[in-house]
Design a protein around this motif. Structure first.
Motif, short mmCIF file in Angstrom:
data_model
loop_
_atom_site.label_atom_id
_atom_site.label_comp_id
_atom_site.label_asym_id
_atom_site.label_seq_id
_atom_site.Cartn_x
_atom_site.Cartn_y
_atom_site.Cartn_z
N UNK A 38 18.86 9.32 2.61
CA UNK A 38 18.57 7.94 3.02
C UNK A 38 17.22 7.46 2.50
N UNK A 39 16.93 7.79 1.24
CA UNK A 39 15.68 7.35 0.61
C UNK A 39 15.99 6.21 -0.36
N UNK A 40 15.07 5.26 -0.51
CA UNK A 40 15.33 4.12 -1.38
C UNK A 40 15.46 4.52 -2.85
N UNK A 41 16.37 3.82 -3.53
CA UNK A 41 16.61 4.03 -4.96
C UNK A 41 16.57 2.68 -5.64
N UNK A 42 15.92 2.63 -6.81
CA UNK A 42 15.83 1.41 -7.60
C UNK A 42 16.35 1.71 -9.00
N UNK A 77 0.86 -1.18 0.00
CA UNK A 77 0.00 0.00 0.00
C UNK A 77 0.90 1.23 0.00
N UNK A 78 0.87 1.95 -1.11
CA UNK A 78 1.71 3.13 -1.25
C UNK A 78 0.89 4.41 -1.25
N UNK A 79 -0.34 4.35 -0.73
CA UNK A 79 -1.19 5.53 -0.71
C UNK A 79 -0.48 6.71 -0.06
N UNK A 80 -0.57 7.86 -0.71
CA UNK A 80 0.03 9.07 -0.20
C UNK A 80 1.51 9.23 -0.47
N UNK A 81 2.10 8.29 -1.18
CA UNK A 81 3.54 8.38 -1.48
C UNK A 81 3.75 8.85 -2.91
N UNK A 91 9.16 9.81 -1.94
CA UNK A 91 9.40 8.65 -1.08
C UNK A 91 10.61 7.88 -1.56
N UNK A 92 10.78 7.78 -2.88
CA UNK A 92 11.88 7.03 -3.46
C UNK A 92 12.09 7.40 -4.91
N UNK A 145 7.64 -3.34 -2.16
CA UNK A 145 7.88 -3.69 -0.75
C UNK A 145 8.72 -2.61 -0.06
N UNK A 146 9.76 -2.16 -0.72
CA UNK A 146 10.64 -1.17 -0.11
C UNK A 146 9.97 0.19 0.01
N UNK A 147 9.26 0.63 -1.03
CA UNK A 147 8.61 1.94 -0.98
C UNK A 147 7.45 1.96 0.02
N UNK A 148 6.93 0.80 0.40
CA UNK A 148 5.84 0.72 1.39
C UNK A 148 6.36 0.83 2.82
N UNK A 149 7.66 0.69 3.04
CA UNK A 149 8.23 0.75 4.41
C UNK A 149 8.08 2.12 5.01
#
Length: 184
Positions: A106-110, A4-8, A75-76, A180-184
């Motif tokens: 410290x934000x996720x990168x793909x 669930x990435x609502x609001x990201x 977020x990422x 999965x990572x962006x939902x953290x």
């Protein structure tokens, strides 16, 4: 359970030309279906030209340029591949700074396929394990990274999580990992 990435809000960074279209549209669709707001960021306003390998594909509207937004607004970050896309981005100082800012925050990168070229230029692969299109293995190793040949690699060794993948065939695993990572 689905992510669930609502609001990201997720940034997708692409050059004006040369982005492998499926590596943009497939993760874009995945984050959108999970409730996030994907935003296309480029080095110039207007539209980017997608490619299906060497053939022109569709065009996509740019939401913002790298000079208009910063990592704190997202977020990422997702870096699609294609050979020309990261090759252009790594020569554009503002694009490299935009990518580096995600690591600093410290934000996720793909990144998928050839996209790690931009990560190398941002100084973000040293002492990290990652994968890419096989032709980048030597570049990654020369930049201090540990290149492995796997569908997807999730590396939390550093200030943020780095998710990398090899090629379009690996998109299902890549999409699952980024959600999965962006939902953290």
């Amino acid at each position: 359970m689905a992510a669930n990435l609502n609001g990201r809000t997720i940034a997708f960074l692409a050059a004006p030309e040369g982005t492998e279209q499926i590596e943009l549209t497939d993760p874009w669709s995945a984050v959108e279906k999970a409730g996030a707001a994907p935003r296309l960021v480029s080095t110039a306003s207007g539209r980017i030209q997608g490619f299906n390998h060497l053939d022109k594909g569709d065009t996509f509207p740019v939401d913002s340029t790298v000079d208009q937004v910063g990592a704190t607004e997202f977020t990422g970050l997702v870096l699609p591949g294609g050979v020309a896309n990261p090759d252009f981005l790594r020569t554009h100082e503002s694009a490299v700074a935009f990518v580096k800012a995600f690591f600093d925050a410290a934000k996720p990168v793909a990144a998928i396929c050839h996209a790690p070229w931009t990560l190398i230029e941002a100084g973000a692969v040293r002492e990290r394990q990652l994968t890419s299109f096989p032709s980048l293995a030597t570049d990654i190793r020369n930049a201090g990274g540990d290149w492995v040949d796997e569908r997807v690699v999730i590396c939390a060794n550093g200030p943020n999580t780095l998710i990398t993948s090899r090629k379009p065939d690996d998109l299902p695993a890549f999409d699952e990992a980024i959600l999965e990572e962006f939902a953290r």
